[in-house]
Scaffold this active site. Structure first.
Site, mmCIF file in Angstrom:
data_model
loop_
_atom_site.group_PDB
_atom_site.id
_atom_site.type_symbol
_atom_site.label_atom_id
_atom_site.label_comp_id
_atom_site.label_asym_id
_atom_site.label_seq_id
_atom_site.Cartn_x
_atom_site.Cartn_y
_atom_site.Cartn_z
ATOM 1 N N CYS A 185 -0.842 -9.616 40.093
ATOM 2 C CA CYS A 185 -0.941 -10.085 41.483
ATOM 3 C C CYS A 185 0.364 -10.646 42.025
ATOM 4 C CB CYS A 185 -2.055 -11.127 41.613
ATOM 5 S SG CYS A 185 -1.704 -12.692 40.765
ATOM 6 N N GLY A 215 0.818 -1.212 0.000
ATOM 7 C CA GLY A 215 0.000 0.000 0.000
ATOM 8 C C GLY A 215 0.849 1.258 0.000
ATOM 9 N N CYS A 268 -1.414 -17.445 34.943
ATOM 10 C CA CYS A 268 -1.394 -17.070 36.353
ATOM 11 C C CYS A 268 -2.341 -18.030 37.068
ATOM 12 C CB CYS A 268 -1.855 -15.631 36.533
ATOM 13 S SG CYS A 268 -2.120 -15.182 38.271
ATOM 14 N N LYS A 304 -7.354 -11.113 -7.750
ATOM 15 C CA LYS A 304 -5.969 -10.738 -8.052
ATOM 16 C C LYS A 304 -5.055 -11.385 -7.010
ATOM 17 C CE LYS A 304 -3.007 -6.755 -8.981
ATOM 18 N NZ LYS A 304 -1.933 -7.167 -8.058
ATOM 19 N N LYS A 350 -7.544 -2.322 -6.730
ATOM 20 C CA LYS A 350 -6.761 -2.662 -5.540
ATOM 21 C C LYS A 350 -7.576 -2.351 -4.282
ATOM 22 C CE LYS A 350 -2.847 -3.675 -5.582
ATOM 23 N NZ LYS A 350 -1.587 -3.007 -5.904
#
Length: 683
Positions: free
Chosen positions: A406, A28, A422, A108, A309
């Protein structure tokens, strides 16, 4: 001079893309640079020299292999980026040819171009695009591609021509790309950036055995020189190629008029990730070959074809840090903190990295320039590092040994797990707030007034101790919060709405209650199956692992997770609190609804006018059917709404009956005997 600097920048990126197969910017971003250069030359035509990057096809050939001339030039395609530009192109075409044309719409493929030459049906040469006139000979490597026949098949209706030059795109399927990356990272090597560059590099390996191991594929999409046959249309040419054993796309459609073209463009814009390989747009071609000849070509592209595109879904940005998040089931997930970048219309600054093994597999370092992808509503993903952009200042990520919330020591739940967790499930602040917020989610109790900030406030104020206290909330406890209390000390409008929402949520169906419990692996699909099979929370709690696993759509992993969850005292206490607060724990079967779909597996794809997604599933389940998520030979019917996905194509392939919404309504009311398979027209 702006043109000179811009032209040099574009040339450098073309060299990196086409020759080195190692770009450092996204497609892009490159398109934007090239477009700026084209617009500059449009305003100042004297700048448009023959060696301008806007006039050249590709970036020139690499010197690793023998140069070879193409029989006919391999042109590129001009691009459009929105519907207005597409209509303008069609208007120019139809001004020359007349209105109401037949167009061919093709996906494409984001791959690398390859030119094949067959003489009397035998493959004699394969070459890369190069500069459009001269490429590099990769015949030995092309012969290793499964889709490239060494000899053409007898064509029946289409006799094999004396000479055939055919163009196509070489690509890697996404699954093969992921497997390849996993293998090389396991060897301690950096991962490949994307399938397109990997396909290009694989095609240009000096050792054909290496190319063969890469599992390259090919789709043919055009003709060069041909002797002994002249197709009347592009569509006919594809039929001929298929008859000769050459691969063509199953997604190509022939349509009439530009409005139908725009429908195809919009469809694949939404469904571009339903295909096994990457696509970055649609190619639209005038179908009739006599009109193609009349329209001709510029120095770089045919006038009778255009590439639409799609907005870029990839971009490059800086990885500032890797931090960790603790989820509702205790899973500790690293995530990327990046310099904000706009992708697919939204600003992205964070993306998940899943686990420490995934960070290593992707090969990303803190400080890297990384490529990220965001596909529609999909969570942004870090694809990998731009290795060439490294400065040496980057550093490795080290997973923490203790919970950041914690302080509990982290560990995998069982040996060999990629995830670490955890273990302080009951009182870890992160897990508590995530579970409370999950209870309110749309797939669980759907409590609109209970958002993330509300979950935090309820816990921090002491209004609730855990999710078990939610449905026993009253005004007095809400007044201890800051979020639900007015300045004068009275309950806010949002507080009143929360109490109303909670009261209404007590009557939710059993499957939503199951989802709200945060049992690992139990989402809406498994919860629906369990609720339909057992009918009550008590029966689910008392069921054995084997009984749970025997439920259609559940299986041993989910069954073990459910059974294990109910062995924990504080888990059962949550259920007891909800039950005492009036949450419904039983699904009463509506005996007035006939079991017309008993034992049948039904798949719904696309949007229905009279049913929400959940509504359609519940209608199927209420009649004894199974609302399946995928199509198989065991599927009884596939219901197709607007903008169906790949499931409709899969149904066609397997011969599964397809119903529209009207047929679905009849099926619900009267059962399978009342409906005939109806296949909607493809566009």
């Amino acid at each position: 001079m702006r043109w000179q600097r811009l032209a040099e920048e574009v040339r450098e990126h073309q060299f990196r893309y086409y020759v080195r197969d190692a770009p450092i910017i996204s497609d892009g971003e490159f398109d934007a640079l090239l477009r700026e250069l084209q617009e500059l030359e449009d305003r100042h035509p004297d700048l448009r020299t023959p060696d301008s990057p806007t006039q050249l096809v590709g970036g020139g050939f690499a010197t690793d292999f023998t140069p070879v001339d193409h029989l006919e030039r391999m042109l590129s395609l001009d691009n459009v980026f929105d519907v207005d530009e597409l209509r303008a192109w069609a208007a120019r075409v139809e001004a020359e040819t007349g209105p109401d044309l037949h167009y061919l719409c093709e996906v494409k493929i984001d791959g690398v171009a390859l030119n094949l030459v067959y003489e009397r049906g035998k493959l004699v040469r394969a070459a890369t695009r190069g500069d459009g006139r001269t490429g590099e000979d990769v015949t030995l490597n092309a012969r290793t591609i499964e889709d490239v026949p060494g000899e053409l098949s007898a064509g029946g209706e289409f006799p094999v021509p004396e000479l055939l030059e055919v163009r196509g795109e070489v690509y890697l399927r996404l699954a093969d790309f992921e497997a390849l990356n996993a293998a090389i990272v396991a060897e301690g090597k950096p991962p490949y950036a994307n399938p397109r560059n990997t396909a290009a590099g694989s095609l240009r390996q000096k050792d054909p055995a290496v190319t063969a191991r890469r599992r390259l594929r090919m789709i043919c999409h055009g003709l060069g020189r041909i002797e002994g046959y002249t197709p009347a249309s592009q569509f006919e040419a594809y039929r001929a190629l298929s008859a000769w054993g050459l691969p063509v796309s199953e997604h190509t459609r022939r349509v009439r008029g530009i409005d139908a073209v725009i429908e195809r463009v919009a469809y694949w814009g939404e469904h571009r990730h339903d295909i096994e390989h990457e696509i970055d747009g649609q190619v639209i071609k005038v179908d009739e070959t006599s009109l193609q000849r009349r329209l001709g070509a510029t120095s770089r592209a045919p006038r009778w074809a255009i590439a639409y595109k799609y907005p870029p879904e990839e971009a490059t940005t800086k990885l500032r840090a890797i931090e960790v998040n603790v989820g509702r089931t205790g899973r500790v997930t690293p995530f990327a903190v990046m310099e904000p970048v706009v992708i697919a219309g939204s600003t992205v600054a964070m993306a998940t990295l899943h686990n420490a093994s995934e960070v290593k597999r992707k090969g990303v370092l803190i400080g890297d320039t990384v490529t990220i992808r965001k596909a529609g509503d999909v969570i942004p993903e870090v694809l990998g590092p731009v290795v060439d952009a490294r400065t040496g200042a980057e550093r490795e990520f080290v997973m923490p040994t203790h919970c950041p919330e914690c302080g509990t020591e982290l560990a995998p739940e069982k040996e060999g797990d990629a995830d670490i967790r955890c273990p302080n499930q009951r009182s870890c602040p992160a897990q508590l707030r995530e579970r409370v917020y999950h209870v309110a989610g749309r797939s669980a109790f759907d409590i609109e007034a209970l958002g993330y900030e509300a979950a935090i406030d309820l816990l921090q104020s002491g209004a609730i101790g855990d999710e078990g206290d939610l449905f026993d909330l009253d005004e007095a406890r809400l007044l201890t919060t800051s979020l639900f209390t007015n300045k004068n000390g009275s309950l806010s409008a949002n507080g009143k709405r929360l109490l109303e929402n909670l009261d209404a949520a007590k009557d939710r169906p059993l499957w939503r209650v199951l989802v709200g419990l945060s049992i690992r692996h139990v989402g809406p699909t498994a919860a629906r199956a369990l609720a339909a099979e057992f009918g009550s929370m008590e029966r689910i709690e008392q069921a054995s692992v084997d009984e749970l696993a025997a439920t259609d759509g559940v299986g041993p992993t989910i069954a073990a997770a459910v059974a294990e969850w109910f062995t924990v005292d504080w888990h059962r206490a949550i259920v007891a609190k909800w039950r005492a607060a009036g949450v419904r724990m039983v699904d009463e079967r509506d005996e007035s609804i006939e079991r017309t779909l008993e034992g049948l597996s039904i798949v719904v794809t696309g949007s229905l006018q009279g049913f929400s997604r959940d509504g359609a599933k519940e209608a199927i389940l209420a009649r004894g059917g199974k609302a399946a998520g995928s199509v198989s030979k065991k599927t009884a019917f596939v219901v197709v709404g607007d903008a169906p996905g790949a499931k409709a194509a899969k149904a066609e392939e397997l011969g599964v009956p397809i119903l529209d919404e009207e047929g679905f309504v009849r099926l619900l009311a009267e059962g399978p005997a009342a409906v005939a398979a109806e296949e909607p027209e493809s566009g």
